[in-house]
Each structure stands twice: as C-alpha cells, then as structure tokens.
Design an enzyme around this catalytic site. Structure first.
Site, mmCIF file in Angstrom:
data_model
loop_
_atom_site.group_PDB
_atom_site.id
_atom_site.type_symbol
_atom_site.label_atom_id
_atom_site.label_comp_id
_atom_site.label_asym_id
_atom_site.label_seq_id
_atom_site.Cartn_x
_atom_site.Cartn_y
_atom_site.Cartn_z
ATOM 1 N N LYS A 137 1.015 -1.240 0.177
ATOM 2 C CA LYS A 137 -0.089 0.072 -0.019
ATOM 3 C C LYS A 137 0.865 1.231 0.159
ATOM 4 O O LYS A 137 1.651 1.546 1.116
ATOM 5 C CB LYS A 137 -0.890 -0.023 1.248
ATOM 6 C CG LYS A 137 -1.904 1.151 1.160
ATOM 7 C CD LYS A 137 -2.760 1.343 2.486
ATOM 8 C CE LYS A 137 -2.217 2.701 3.218
ATOM 9 N NZ LYS A 137 -2.409 3.752 2.238
ATOM 10 N N GLY A 147 7.503 5.690 7.019
ATOM 11 C CA GLY A 147 6.344 6.999 7.487
ATOM 12 C C GLY A 147 6.515 7.567 8.581
ATOM 13 O O GLY A 147 7.810 7.590 9.221
ATOM 14 N N SER A 148 5.631 8.127 9.411
ATOM 15 C CA SER A 148 5.647 8.734 10.606
ATOM 16 C C SER A 148 5.766 7.974 11.731
ATOM 17 O O SER A 148 5.384 6.760 11.582
ATOM 18 C CB SER A 148 4.429 9.609 10.717
ATOM 19 O OG SER A 148 2.921 8.855 11.079
ATOM 20 N N THR A 149 6.486 8.744 12.724
ATOM 21 C CA THR A 149 6.622 7.699 14.117
ATOM 22 C C THR A 149 5.269 7.544 14.745
ATOM 23 O O THR A 149 5.021 6.147 15.125
ATOM 24 C CB THR A 149 7.457 8.558 14.983
ATOM 25 O OG1 THR A 149 8.699 8.711 14.347
ATOM 26 C CG2 THR A 149 7.630 7.963 16.281
ATOM 27 N N VAL A 205 2.454 6.972 13.234
ATOM 28 C CA VAL A 205 1.754 5.962 12.774
ATOM 29 C C VAL A 205 2.422 4.353 12.976
ATOM 30 O O VAL A 205 1.705 3.526 13.427
ATOM 31 C CB VAL A 205 1.601 6.091 11.207
ATOM 32 C CG1 VAL A 205 0.992 4.812 10.484
ATOM 33 C CG2 VAL A 205 0.767 7.159 10.907
ATOM 34 N N GLU A 243 11.168 2.781 9.306
ATOM 35 C CA GLU A 243 11.957 3.882 9.261
ATOM 36 C C GLU A 243 11.245 4.984 9.307
ATOM 37 O O GLU A 243 10.101 5.073 8.541
ATOM 38 C CB GLU A 243 13.057 3.800 8.063
ATOM 39 C CG GLU A 243 14.096 4.941 8.372
ATOM 40 C CD GLU A 243 13.541 6.256 7.496
ATOM 41 O OE1 GLU A 243 13.286 7.459 8.066
ATOM 42 O OE2 GLU A 243 13.568 6.274 6.204
ATOM 43 N N CYS A 300 13.245 12.567 5.163
ATOM 44 C CA CYS A 300 13.201 12.091 6.788
ATOM 45 C C CYS A 300 14.786 12.656 7.328
ATOM 46 O O CYS A 300 15.120 12.642 8.524
ATOM 47 C CB CYS A 300 12.635 10.667 7.058
ATOM 48 S SG CYS A 300 13.638 9.521 5.886
ATOM 49 N N GLU A 315 8.869 17.671 14.461
ATOM 50 C CA GLU A 315 9.286 17.377 12.965
ATOM 51 C C GLU A 315 8.500 18.129 12.060
ATOM 52 O O GLU A 315 7.027 18.104 12.364
ATOM 53 C CB GLU A 315 9.130 16.111 12.677
ATOM 54 C CG GLU A 315 9.583 15.667 11.256
ATOM 55 C CD GLU A 315 9.368 14.087 10.787
ATOM 56 O OE1 GLU A 315 10.137 13.472 10.360
ATOM 57 O OE2 GLU A 315 8.520 13.716 11.392
#
Length: 544
Positions: free
Chosen positions: A212, A265-267, A269, A293, A327, A425
């Site tokens: 996805k 993606g985001s921390t 999530v 990551e 990132c 961030e």
C-alpha cells in the site's frame, strides 16, 4: 535441473545523469514530461493477475500545479485487502520454491529496465506526482532504486553463503526460509526508491507482499508495478492496493497469516501499528517482523574551526533539497557565534539566488510541498514564528498556494534551543538555527542529544579533529547516520546503510544485508553420517 554456485553480476552504484543544457538526457526527460502531462491516466490496483478498478476514482494532481489533472486511481475497500492477501498466499508456494537465481534475475532485470527504457518515464512520474526537480528525481527514482535492486541481490547471495562450521562426521547447514505468511509493505510519498524497495526486498527473499503506497506517490508507484511485471514478476507475488490506512490495517493486522510489516512513514503511525500488532499477537501463526524507518529531527552542528562556505552549502542542500521533505533533512542547526555574521550573510545571499517553481522548469531548485495539508501545517509554524518573542526570520517566510503548494525556503533564528521548531518534525523547507557561544561547544552537544526523541541523521562540520572526535562520541546515540563535514542527507546504497534508532525506527539499515535478514527465518539442519547405535557413553563403563 542444472545446479551450480552462481556468481551474480557485481553491483556498482548507478551513475547519475546531470541533465545539463542541450544534453541528450535533458531532451529525453522533457519529452517524457510533455507526454505525461498530455494525458490523464486511469490507474488500477494490481491484485493477482487482475487490474482492478472501482467506482471510487481519486484525482492525481501535481503539487506545483494543482489545477492540472495527471490522472485518477481506483480506491478500494476491505474486500480488496482480503483479495490481495488471498492472491498473495496463493502465489506463495510457487514463489518461495522458485530457485533463488530465478528470483534474483527478475529484480536484476527490473534494475536494467529502470536504467534503460523506463528511466525517463519513472523520473517524469516522480517529478510530476511528487514535485521533485530533475536532479532529485534522478538520484531517487532512477539511481537509488536501481542500486537497491542490484545490491539486494548481492546481499541475498551473501546471506545464503553464510554457513556454520561442521565437526567430524557431521554436516551442518543453514537454509534461509521466507517468512510464514505474507508481508505488508507500507510506503511513503517522498522517495520512489523506498516505495519500490520495501515490497521488492521482502519479495526477493521469497516472500509474498501486499503493498500500500501513500496516495501522493501512486502516480510513480504505477510505473514501478509496470517495471516489475515487464521484468517477469509472477502474478500475486506483489499486490498493489490503494486503501485507506485504517481500513487496510483492520484487515491485515487481524489476519493469522500476517508475518511482517516493512514500513517507512511517521513515528506516530508506526507506534500505533506496533501497538496494534502487540494487542493482536495471539492471533498470528508466528511473531511478525516489524521493520520501520520513521521520523527525524536532524541536525547540523558547526564548530568554530569550520569553513563558512562548507557550513552554508551543507545547510542549504541539507535543509532545502526536495523542500526539506526528506526524513534525513536538516531542520535544526547549532552554529558558533564567531562565525554567525559571515555565515548569515552567505546563507541569505544563497537563498536569494535560489529559484522556486514547477519541476518542468529545470532552473528551479525548490518546488512545491506535497499536499495542501502539509502547506497549511508549515505555514502555521512559520507565521507563528514571525510574532514569537526571541525569534527572527532570517530568510524566506513567504508562501502561496494559489497555483501550487509553494513554501519559500525559510530560516528561523531562535534564542531558545528548545523552541518548538527546534524540537518538532515539520517535514518542509524550514530550518531553525541556534547560535551558541564558542566556548559552550561541549554543552551544546548535550542539548543536541536531549532535544529530540528522534535519532536519524546528524552532522558535525569542523577541521579541529578533537572537536570531531568529541562530537562523534557524544552524539553516538543521536543519529543512526552521522556525517563529518557534509550535509546530513544523501545516503547511498552499499555505502551508507540507512536508518535510525530512538523514535526514528528499528534501524534495520536499508541498503545493507541487515535489512534482508529481517525477511527470512533461518532453519539449521544437522546431518550425521555415522550415527551412534548405542545410548551408552564411555564414561558409564565400569573401571576394572
């Protein structure tokens, strides 16, 4: 069937094209851009051997030209997630039993297709869909993706070759099995190479994948699937679906055959995913591999022995290439007071020379941020800084979304090293700098280490070797990728394996063998050639 110990082509990093004026590659890329802009494409999901389209069509627009429609893609629902899992599991036995060199050949061919006939198409898709300039698209969608595919095959061979020792009369061996179930690849918008590598690395090791991508990356993800199919990837090995995240997660993380997630993606999530997996751990046939990551609040530290031009270049490139949407991008800097006047002058002059606009104009260094939501978030921070006490906008600060989501490269100077933009961030072209007293160098190391929950990238710029050694040691846990006298971005596959710890992820180092080890489950086999025929050991014999 013939067998052998096969040597794969030795991987080397793909050289980047420069797209200079009147070059062949510049003309070819401009042609690909024109062709892509001239049509509206209908992008399907790829499930098993089917191209699946739905009634729910979502529009794709260029971030730098949001009135222009590039195409549409079909958003699915939970039924499509279930179908993708079913097709993946149906393909699993044949795929994992296929000889490793056959799997390797598919991805080596994919690399050559990207290096050749697909190079300009995938770069153009990345430029238009993700608003990357020609150089950023080239080092990402072409070079890094090619490197991932070629070096991963080399790492596969290295992993398979690692074998235990054998004692007398015994043959010990280890086989690397794919995981028992399917892998879920959840990929980000900002790197086409990462979007391709996350499903491909797991598949190379014999796994089947449900993939996805982030919605803003679907335009280039479609090209990736076209490459994989032309390279000979069997149906069902990688299934590409476009589903709302929570809908996909509800199905996948409750499925007994869920075997692992490959995530960028985001921390937040990622932490939610980890928590969900933990809550559902009793439902799975095996403990899932969790590889992620995530975010970063990446720093550049300059010492008073550093060259001002080197600092300025590292800051401009590290903070503002691809609009700071890496990132690894530099978003906080710590600069010595003695160098600040000259450095400020250099930074302002450099930013005044930078052009911002659409990617199709090759003179633009900065393009648009990815979405309106990102634009709104960034401008809220910038506008708040304009009136905050102890804060000064050194450069930039303007923004306009009438044509595209353009945020001017912005440098904020703060008197507080813990000001919000030094800590949170932002993921955009905003750099916050703190000017410290030269003699407080060792104290600022502690501030850097303690300011952020992240630990992805960082850099020290200095000529004083004692300062370099001190920073390298004191900041050893603050960055998984640490740079000396360079910007904190630009990791190259095979050269700087990439990843971070703390809030930045599991540090499984994409671009190295370490990452591929996460997608196999080793089995040790011991074969004894002359087995004992009596349970008794010599020590049991009676002394005479």
């Amino acid at each position: 069937m013939p067998k052998g110990f096969f040597n794969i082509p030795k991987p080397v990093n793909e050289p980047g094209l420069n797209y200079g004026p009147h070059s062949v590659e510049r003309a070819m890329l401009k042609k690909a851009l024109e062709e892509a802009r001239a049509q509206e494409i209908d992008i399907p999901m790829y499930i098993g051997n089917q191209e699946v389209r739905t009634e729910n069509k979502l529009v794709i627009r260029s971030p730098h030209d949001h009135k222009h429609v590039l195409g549409y893609f079909s958003e699915g629902d939970a039924s499509h997630v279930n179908e993708a899992i079913k097709e993946a599991l149906s393909a699993k036995e044949a795929w994992e039993n296929l000889a490793w060199e056959q799997r390797a050949a598919i991805f080596l061919k994919a690399a050559d297709l990207i290096a050749g006939p697909y190079r300009y198409k995938i770069n153009a898709a990345t430029m238009l869909g993700q608003s990357k300039n020609a150089f950023q698209a080239e080092i990402d969608a072409a070079c890094e993706f090619i490197d991932f595919l070629r070096f991963n095959v080399s790492y596969l061979q290295e992993i398979y070759a690692q074998q235990p020792i054998s004692g007398k009369g015994v043959w010990n061996r280890v086989e690397q099995r794919p995981l028992e179930g399917f892998v879920f690849a959840l990929t980000p918008f900002n790197f086409t190479a990462i979007a391709g590598n996350l499903p491909a690395s797991a598949a190379l090791m014999g796994n089947v994948v449900v993939w996805k991508p982030a919605y803003p990356q679907v335009y280039a993800a479609n090209v990736i699937m076209q490459v994989f199919k032309e390279a000979g990837l069997p149906d069902g090995v990688i299934n590409l679906i476009y589903i709302d995240g929570p809908v996909a997660g509800q199905v996948i993380f409750n499925h007994p055959d869920f075997a692992g997630i490959h995530f960028t993606g985001s921390t937040k999530v990622f932490q939610n995913i980890w928590q969900t997996i933990g809550n559902n751990i009793h439902k799975y046939k095996t403990y899932p591999r969790i590889v992620g990551e995530t975010g970063g609040k990446d720093f550049i530290l300059a010492h008073n022995s550093a060259d001002v031009d080197i600092i300025a270049t590292a800051l401009i490139r590290g903070a503002f290439e691809y609009q700071g949407q890496k990132c690894s991008a530099a978003s906080r800097a710590y600069l010595p007071k003695s160098l600040w006047p000259k450095l400020q002058e250099k930074l302002v002059a450099d930013l005044e020379s930078i052009k911002m606009g659409p990617t199709e104009d090759f003179e633009n260094f900065v393009n648009a941020v990815i979405t309106e939501a990102s634009f709104d978030k960034l401008t809220e921070y910038i506008d708040a800084a304009k009136t905050a006490p102890g804060i000064e906008i050194i450069a930039g600060g303007n923004h306009d979304k009438s044509v595209g989501y353009f945020v001017e490269p912005t440098i904020i100077k703060t008197d507080d090293p813990y000001y919000v933009t030094m800590c949170e961030e932002l993921f955009g072209p905003v750099l916050t700098v703190y000017v410290y007293e030269d003699e407080a160098f060792e104290e600022i190391l502690k501030v850097i280490d303690q300011t952020s929950p992240y630990a992805l990238t960082g850099a020290i710029i200095a000529t004083d070797r004692y300062a370099i050694e001190k920073a390298t040691h004191e900041l050893r846990n603050a960055a998984g990728n640490f740079y000396v006298n360079d910007k904190c971005t630009g990791a190259v596959v095979g050269q700087q394996p990439f990843g971070g710890a703390r809030g930045s992820g599991t540090n499984d180092k994409a671009g190295s063998m370490v990452n591929l080890l996460r997608w196999v489950s080793p089995r040790t086999i011991k074969e004894t050639f002359d087995p004992p025929k009596d349970y008794r050991y010599p020590f049991l014999d009676r002394e005479m």
